[in-house]
Write a protein that holds these residues in place. Structure first.
Motif, PDB file in Angstrom:
ATOM      1  N   THR A 261       0.833  -1.203   0.000  1.00  0.00           N
ATOM      2  CA  THR A 261       0.000   0.000   0.000  1.00  0.00           C
ATOM      3  C   THR A 261       0.870   1.258   0.000  1.00  0.00           C
ATOM      4  OG1 THR A 261      -1.730  -1.188   1.195  1.00  0.00           O
ATOM      5  CG2 THR A 261      -1.839   1.218   1.246  1.00  0.00           C
ATOM      6  N   GLU A 262       1.938   1.251   0.795  1.00  0.00           N
ATOM      7  CA  GLU A 262       2.830   2.410   0.863  1.00  0.00           C
ATOM      8  C   GLU A 262       3.549   2.633  -0.469  1.00  0.00           C
ATOM      9  OE1 GLU A 262       5.307   1.432   4.189  1.00  0.00           O
ATOM     10  OE2 GLU A 262       3.795   2.049   5.648  1.00  0.00           O
TER      11      GLU A 262
ATOM     12  N   ASP B 262       2.515   1.519  -3.432  1.00  0.00           N
ATOM     13  CA  ASP B 262       1.485   1.947  -4.393  1.00  0.00           C
ATOM     14  C   ASP B 262       1.221   3.445  -4.267  1.00  0.00           C
ATOM     15  OD1 ASP B 262       1.104  -0.578  -5.521  1.00  0.00           O
ATOM     16  OD2 ASP B 262      -0.636  -1.049  -4.264  1.00  0.00           O
ATOM     17  N   ALA B 263       1.127   3.938  -3.043  1.00  0.00           N
ATOM     18  CA  ALA B 263       0.889   5.375  -2.826  1.00  0.00           C
ATOM     19  C   ALA B 263       2.072   6.199  -3.339  1.00  0.00           C
ATOM     20  CB  ALA B 263       0.648   5.648  -1.340  1.00  0.00           C
ATOM     21  N   SER B 264       3.281   5.722  -3.112  1.00  0.00           N
ATOM     22  CA  SER B 264       4.471   6.425  -3.604  1.00  0.00           C
ATOM     23  C   SER B 264       4.479   6.456  -5.134  1.00  0.00           C
ATOM     24  CB  SER B 264       5.735   5.731  -3.074  1.00  0.00           C
ATOM     25  OG  SER B 264       6.893   6.335  -3.602  1.00  0.00           O
TER      26      SER B 264
ATOM     27  N   THR C 262       1.855   6.217  -7.127  1.00  0.00           N
ATOM     28  CA  THR C 262       0.758   7.075  -7.569  1.00  0.00           C
ATOM     29  C   THR C 262       1.176   8.543  -7.483  1.00  0.00           C
ATOM     30  OG1 THR C 262      -0.908   5.459  -6.931  1.00  0.00           O
ATOM     31  CG2 THR C 262      -1.638   7.752  -7.122  1.00  0.00           C
ATOM     32  N   TRP C 263       1.797   8.918  -6.387  1.00  0.00           N
ATOM     33  CA  TRP C 263       2.258  10.300  -6.211  1.00  0.00           C
ATOM     34  C   TRP C 263       3.277  10.655  -7.282  1.00  0.00           C
ATOM     35  CZ3 TRP C 263       6.923  12.661  -5.257  1.00  0.00           C
ATOM     36  CH2 TRP C 263       6.863  14.001  -4.850  1.00  0.00           C
TER      37      TRP C 263
ATOM     38  N   SER D 245       9.499   6.859   4.591  1.00  0.00           N
ATOM     39  CA  SER D 245       9.101   6.897   3.182  1.00  0.00           C
ATOM     40  C   SER D 245       9.847   5.817   2.401  1.00  0.00           C
ATOM     41  CB  SER D 245       9.388   8.272   2.579  1.00  0.00           C
ATOM     42  OG  SER D 245      10.786   8.507   2.563  1.00  0.00           O
TER      43      SER D 245
END
Length: 137
Positions: free
Chosen positions: A4-5, A7-9, A11-12, A113
């Motif tokens: 999830t982390e 994927d979020a990175s 996406t950003w 991060s």
């Protein structure tokens, strides 16, 4: 949680590229990261990676998409393997779709991060028309 982390990175990172904010997108990489493009020499360092992505946008790279297929974790490093696609639109030419495989090594930093440590992609032999892919989006 790690998936999830990351994927979020991702996406950003992709959103910053889509917005043309290459300096911000480059912060998804470690300071001394290495980018191995399909053609040319290895690109080392965040500033050089920013210039690479800026040049890509200037020649018409659009609609970048990543499709992670597998992730393997060893301690604070995750290897991500997947497929990428992007549309290249140069001036009045018809848009073309470039696609291929990629891998990225993400390292978990002290601030929590996930940053790209090594990023590489190789394209399939010939670009194809992007019109069908663009209309699906």
């Amino acid at each position: 949680m790690v998936e999830t982390e990351i994927d979020a990175s991702n996406t950003w990172f992709l959103q910053k590229l889509a917005d043309g904010e290459t300096a911000a997108a480059a912060t998804a990489y470690e300071e001394h990261a290495v980018l191995l493009p399909p053609v040319g020499e290895a690109i080392t360092g965040r500033k050089a990676i920013e210039i690479f992505w800026q040049s890509g946008i200037e020649i018409g790279v659009q609609a970048v998409e990543l499709e992670p297929l597998e992730r393997r974790q060893a301690a604070r490093v995750v290897c991500e393997i997947g497929r990428y696609r992007f549309v290249l639109q140069r001036a009045e030419d018809q848009p073309t779709l470039e696609q291929g495989a990629y891998f990225a090594f993400h390292r978990h930093g002290p601030d929590g991060s996930w940053l790209r440590l090594v990023d590489s992609f190789n394209r399939e032999p010939s670009p194809t028309s992007a019109s069908a892919w663009v209309t699906r989006r």
